[in-house]
Enzyme design. Structure first.
Site, PDB file in Angstrom:
ATOM      1  CB  CYS A 139     -15.340 -19.966 -22.708  1.00 62.87           C
ATOM      2  SG  CYS A 139     -16.518 -21.176 -22.080  1.00 62.87           S
ATOM      3  CG  HIS A 160     -13.013 -18.826 -18.397  1.00 62.99           C
ATOM      4  ND1 HIS A 160     -11.687 -19.067 -18.669  1.00 62.99           N
ATOM      5  CD2 HIS A 160     -13.712 -19.369 -19.438  1.00 62.99           C
ATOM      6  CE1 HIS A 160     -11.571 -19.714 -19.820  1.00 62.99           C
ATOM      7  NE2 HIS A 160     -12.794 -19.911 -20.310  1.00 62.99           N
TER       8      HIS A 160
END
Length: 334
Positions: A209, A193
């Site tokens: 992440c 992301h």
């Protein structure tokens, strides 16, 4: 070794005015070859506030610049000449989909049907919340994602005196940025992301992440389809025998499990087939030892007949401020 490059941007003395990250497109080398790019040099300007800002201009990671320059300060003085490590060895994996090498803080994307590889800097999980090694695929594409902090994230934030809301809506203050790719691994808790904290890209700061610069995730999101294979590896040592017989070793500092570990001296696991490579008569073992000790983060020639280039003197394509492969990014857990 000189190679043909896609030259689409020449960075001049006004480089300090450029603020957006740019994708690095490298022409794919032929099968049997893994060496791409050329290192560059850059003279630090008065307006360069830190290594992260410099790294974003070349779409690389601050940690990679630290590796390449060894003793450079996090805020280098104006006039300092630094190496930008834009020469590299492709990971020894199939050239398809998304490949992430955690140890080098890079994401590789091989667009199907195109003879290029796109290389992006990334931020990954910090100690104790490491991004896992995996083979998976892109399970979902999420534009304008919302962020729901996990119990662990909320607890850690409270310990720092920060109370997080149950859900952070999409928008400029969202830690996931404007685009997210959910990986089909585990319970879907791992994302690739964007971020609202650009200085965090190129560092170990997330809860597992993979973070990308805003222009980079926008470009990747536009090109990647759901179902695209994703391979995440952790390989600090890469090596290659090029078609012309030249041998190279690229060594990165390994990922530490604890903050107090010295990544310049801590041991790492060598690839299983590294020993026969090293023992070949065409390899100079002293150069290999130096490369393994120096951990410069860019390819070092270690052929037995090579005498002019060492780990402390990287080959560069140009003397100052030229980007051989930059292409401006364009595209329509935490």
């Amino acid at each position: 070794m000189k190679r043909a490059f896609l030259i689409t941007l020449v960075l001049t003395g006004v480089l300090g005015a450029i603020q957006t990250a740019r994708a690095l497109d490298y022409p794919l080398p032929p099968q049997g070859s893994r060496l791409i790019g050329q290192n560059q040099t850059y003279t630090v300007q008065e307006g360069d506030r830190n290594l992260q800002a410099i790294a974003r201009r070349f779409d690389t990671a601050a940690m990679l610049i630290l590796e390449a320059n060894n003793t450079i300060a996090p805020v280098p003085k104006a006039g300092t000449l630094i190496t930008i490590p834009t020469q590299l060895l492709l990971p020894d994996v199939p050239r398809e989909g998304i490949v992430v090498n955690l140890a080098e803080l890079r994401l590789y994307y091989f667009p199907p049907g195109e003879n290029i590889v796109q290389v992006y800097p990334i931020g990954i999980g910090l100690q104790g919340l490491e991004t896992p090694v995996m083979e998976t695929r892109v399970g979902q594409k999420i534009p304008n994602p919302t962020w729901t902090p996990t119990v662990g994230i909320r607890k850690r934030s409270l310990e720092r005196g920060i109370t997080l809301p149950p859900v952070v809506p999409a928008g400029p203050n969202n830690p996931l940025g404007r685009f997210a790719l959910r990986l089909a691994y585990g319970h879907g808790e791992y994302l690739i992301h964007g971020t609202n904290a650009p200085d965090s890209v190129g560092l170990r700061v997330s809860s597992g992440c993979i973070r990308m610069n805003a222009p980079d995730i926008q470009a990747l999101f536009a090109r990647v389809k759901s179902g695209t294979p994703v391979k995440i590896i952790n390989e600090p040592v890469k090596f290659a025998v090029e078609p012309n017989g030249e041998r190279y070793v690229e060594v990165h500092r390994p990922l530490s499990q604890e903050e107090e570990q010295n990544v310049q001296t801590m041991p790492y696991v060598l690839p299983v087939d590294f020993t026969p490579f090293r023992e070949n008569k065409a390899v100079n073992d002293e150069r290999v030892k130096k490369a393994l000790h120096r951990r410069a983060g860019y390819p070092v020639p270690v052929s037995a007949e090579r005498t002019t280039v060492t780990a402390d003197a990287p080959a560069v394509e140009s003397a100052q401020n030229a980007s051989p492969v930059n292409r401006e990014a364009s595209s329509v857990t935490q």
